[in-house]
Design an enzyme around this catalytic site. Structure first.
Site, PDB file in Angstrom:
ATOM      1  N   PRO A  11       0.656  -1.341  -0.005  1.00 28.94           N
ATOM      2  CA  PRO A  11       0.137   0.128  -0.039  1.00 28.94           C
ATOM      3  C   PRO A  11       0.768   1.149   0.089  1.00 28.94           C
ATOM      4  O   PRO A  11       2.048   1.349   0.601  1.00 28.94           O
ATOM      5  CB  PRO A  11      -0.881  -0.072   1.216  1.00 28.94           C
ATOM      6  CG  PRO A  11      -0.076  -1.014   2.459  1.00 28.94           C
ATOM      7  CD  PRO A  11       0.612  -1.895   1.203  1.00 28.94           C
ATOM      8  N   ASN A  12       0.241   2.137  -0.723  1.00 33.94           N
ATOM      9  CA  ASN A  12       0.853   3.696  -0.848  1.00 33.94           C
ATOM     10  C   ASN A  12       2.078   3.596  -1.638  1.00 33.94           C
ATOM     11  O   ASN A  12       2.660   4.788  -1.886  1.00 33.94           O
ATOM     12  CB  ASN A  12       1.054   4.163   0.533  1.00 33.94           C
ATOM     13  CG  ASN A  12      -0.207   4.322   1.355  1.00 33.94           C
ATOM     14  OD1 ASN A  12      -1.314   4.700   0.867  1.00 33.94           O
ATOM     15  ND2 ASN A  12      -0.336   3.683   2.588  1.00 33.94           N
ATOM     16  N   ARG A  19       4.758  11.205  -2.432  1.00 35.90           N
ATOM     17  CA  ARG A  19       4.531  10.791  -1.003  1.00 35.90           C
ATOM     18  C   ARG A  19       5.730  11.106  -0.318  1.00 35.90           C
ATOM     19  O   ARG A  19       6.718  10.502  -0.426  1.00 35.90           O
ATOM     20  CB  ARG A  19       4.304   9.408  -0.918  1.00 35.90           C
ATOM     21  CG  ARG A  19       4.167   8.923   0.450  1.00 35.90           C
ATOM     22  CD  ARG A  19       4.104   7.324   0.548  1.00 35.90           C
ATOM     23  NE  ARG A  19       3.857   6.777   1.716  1.00 35.90           N
ATOM     24  CZ  ARG A  19       4.264   5.439   2.001  1.00 35.90           C
ATOM     25  NH1 ARG A  19       4.735   4.519   0.836  1.00 35.90           N
ATOM     26  NH2 ARG A  19       4.163   5.197   3.308  1.00 35.90           N
ATOM     27  N   TYR A  24      11.240   9.160   1.174  1.00 31.39           N
ATOM     28  CA  TYR A  24      11.152   7.950   0.128  1.00 31.39           C
ATOM     29  C   TYR A  24      11.659   8.723  -1.247  1.00 31.39           C
ATOM     30  O   TYR A  24      12.171   7.635  -2.350  1.00 31.39           O
ATOM     31  CB  TYR A  24       9.734   7.651  -0.273  1.00 31.39           C
ATOM     32  CG  TYR A  24       9.119   7.015   1.061  1.00 31.39           C
ATOM     33  CD1 TYR A  24       9.452   5.952   1.454  1.00 31.39           C
ATOM     34  CD2 TYR A  24       8.132   7.562   1.473  1.00 31.39           C
ATOM     35  CE1 TYR A  24       9.088   5.154   2.641  1.00 31.39           C
ATOM     36  CE2 TYR A  24       7.396   7.034   2.905  1.00 31.39           C
ATOM     37  CZ  TYR A  24       7.959   5.960   3.336  1.00 31.39           C
ATOM     38  OH  TYR A  24       7.436   5.158   4.345  1.00 31.39           O
ATOM     39  N   ASN A  76       8.127  -5.366  -1.348  1.00 29.53           N
ATOM     40  CA  ASN A  76       8.185  -4.184  -0.087  1.00 29.53           C
ATOM     41  C   ASN A  76       6.747  -3.877   0.021  1.00 29.53           C
ATOM     42  O   ASN A  76       5.880  -3.651  -0.447  1.00 29.53           O
ATOM     43  CB  ASN A  76       8.528  -2.670  -0.891  1.00 29.53           C
ATOM     44  CG  ASN A  76       8.545  -1.643  -0.029  1.00 29.53           C
ATOM     45  OD1 ASN A  76       7.837  -1.748   1.243  1.00 29.53           O
ATOM     46  ND2 ASN A  76       8.981  -0.401  -0.323  1.00 29.53           N
ATOM     47  N   ALA A  79       3.095  -0.750   4.704  1.00 30.61           N
ATOM     48  CA  ALA A  79       2.750  -0.756   6.134  1.00 30.61           C
ATOM     49  C   ALA A  79       2.260  -2.129   6.453  1.00 30.61           C
ATOM     50  O   ALA A  79       2.161  -2.627   7.853  1.00 30.61           O
ATOM     51  CB  ALA A  79       1.523   0.444   6.262  1.00 30.61           C
ATOM     52  N   GLU A 100      12.615  -9.429   1.717  1.00 33.50           N
ATOM     53  CA  GLU A 100      11.825  -8.154   2.335  1.00 33.50           C
ATOM     54  C   GLU A 100      12.599  -6.938   2.164  1.00 33.50           C
ATOM     55  O   GLU A 100      13.896  -7.042   2.407  1.00 33.50           O
ATOM     56  CB  GLU A 100      11.326  -8.326   3.670  1.00 33.50           C
ATOM     57  CG  GLU A 100      10.923  -7.009   4.446  1.00 33.50           C
ATOM     58  CD  GLU A 100      10.618  -7.226   5.908  1.00 33.50           C
ATOM     59  OE1 GLU A 100      10.722  -8.292   6.429  1.00 33.50           O
ATOM     60  OE2 GLU A 100      10.518  -6.367   6.459  1.00 33.50           O
ATOM     61  N   HIS A 102      12.793  -2.477   2.350  1.00 36.08           N
ATOM     62  CA  HIS A 102      12.207  -1.255   2.335  1.00 36.08           C
ATOM     63  C   HIS A 102      13.082  -0.052   2.021  1.00 36.08           C
ATOM     64  O   HIS A 102      14.332  -0.335   1.932  1.00 36.08           O
ATOM     65  CB  HIS A 102      12.011  -0.950   4.070  1.00 36.08           C
ATOM     66  CG  HIS A 102      11.251  -2.135   4.593  1.00 36.08           C
ATOM     67  ND1 HIS A 102       9.777  -1.940   4.585  1.00 36.08           N
ATOM     68  CD2 HIS A 102      11.416  -3.378   5.037  1.00 36.08           C
ATOM     69  CE1 HIS A 102       9.548  -3.129   5.131  1.00 36.08           C
ATOM     70  NE2 HIS A 102      10.530  -3.608   5.319  1.00 36.08           N
ATOM     71  N   ARG A 109      13.187   5.013  12.317  1.00 30.41           N
ATOM     72  CA  ARG A 109      11.807   5.712  12.287  1.00 30.41           C
ATOM     73  C   ARG A 109      10.977   5.300  13.548  1.00 30.41           C
ATOM     74  O   ARG A 109      11.334   4.869  14.547  1.00 30.41           O
ATOM     75  CB  ARG A 109      11.084   5.340  11.054  1.00 30.41           C
ATOM     76  CG  ARG A 109      12.113   5.900   9.667  1.00 30.41           C
ATOM     77  CD  ARG A 109      11.346   5.553   8.518  1.00 30.41           C
ATOM     78  NE  ARG A 109       9.992   6.455   8.306  1.00 30.41           N
ATOM     79  CZ  ARG A 109       9.082   6.280   7.282  1.00 30.41           C
ATOM     80  NH1 ARG A 109       9.220   4.986   6.682  1.00 30.41           N
ATOM     81  NH2 ARG A 109       7.861   6.870   7.340  1.00 30.41           N
TER      82      ARG A 109
HETATM   83  C1  DQA Z   1       8.300   1.278   3.588  1.00 23.46           C
HETATM   84  C2  DQA Z   1       8.308   1.436   5.225  1.00 23.46           C
HETATM   85  C3  DQA Z   1       7.100   1.224   5.768  1.00 23.46           C
HETATM   86  O1  DQA Z   1       7.289   1.418   7.288  1.00 23.46           O
HETATM   87  C4  DQA Z   1       5.997   2.041   5.419  1.00 23.46           C
HETATM   88  O2  DQA Z   1       4.819   1.806   5.777  1.00 23.46           O
HETATM   89  C5  DQA Z   1       5.974   2.044   3.763  1.00 23.46           C
HETATM   90  C6  DQA Z   1       7.329   2.212   2.986  1.00 23.46           C
HETATM   91  C7  DQA Z   1       9.776   1.716   3.066  1.00 23.46           C
HETATM   92  O3  DQA Z   1       9.790   1.357   1.865  1.00 23.46           O
HETATM   93  O4  DQA Z   1      10.494   2.239   3.358  1.00 23.46           O
HETATM   94  O5  DQA Z   1       4.880   2.052   3.209  1.00 23.46           O
HETATM   95  O6  DQA Z   1       8.058  -0.081   3.465  1.00 23.46           O
END
Ligand code: DQA
Length: 146
Positions: A11-12, A19, A24, A76, A79, A100, A102, A109
């Site tokens: 998501p997102n 964003r 990011y 990735n 959340a 995994e 990020h 954070r």
């Molecule tokens: C994320 C880190 C997560 O905590 C966050 O919710 C994201 C992006 C990252 O790529 O740094 O959506 O996965």
């Protein structure tokens, strides 16, 4: 025979570029897809790059990767990383290796980002290298799937 890697985004991540660019960066998800395709070409992987804001869709794609016996998954999970037992279970349900990743250093954070529900189910975790985390995850998959 081409070796397929699924690169899955939660998501997102479709909002990258707009964003929180201070966290990011200013690149878009399309830019990351292009980087992955280029890196995949060098590593001998065909990249199947996807994004969904829906947990169940991500679960379905993990099952699909297992059914198709793809070479690996770089995920990735956004959340859902921090909340999803369903993703943990889906990763455990297949024999495909999963990395995994990020973009941000989640450990530097908010505290709620320090715990990953999926980390115990994956081969390894890459975080904090900006969008290069994606390419590093592909290299990690190459090193474990040779
Ligand atoms: C994320 C880190 C997560 O905590 C966050 O919710 C994201 C992006 C990252 O790529 O740094 O959506 O996965």
């Amino acid at each position: 025979m081409s070796k397929t890697i699924f690169v899955l985004n939660g998501p997102n991540l479709n909002m990258l570029g707009k964003r929180e660019p201070g966290i990011y960066g200013g690149g878009t998800l399309k830019d990351i897809e292009n980087d992955c395709i280029a890196a995949g070409r060098e590593l001998g992987f065909e990249i199947d790059f996807r994004q969904s804001n829906h947990e169940g869709v991500l679960v379905d794609w993990i099952h699909e990767a297992g059914d198709k016996a793809v070479v690996g998954i770089a995920i990735n999970a956004g959340a859902y990383t921090h909340t999803s037992i369903a993703l943990h279970d889906a990763i455990r349900a297949i024999s495909v290796p999963v990395v995994e990743l990020h973009i941000s250093n989640v450990h530097a954070r908010e505290e709620f980002r320090h715990h990953s529900m999926i980390a115990p189910a994956v081969k390894g975790v890459i975080c904090g290298f900006g969008t290069a985390s994606y390419v590093l995850a592909l290299h990690a998959l190459k090193s474990i799937t040779a």
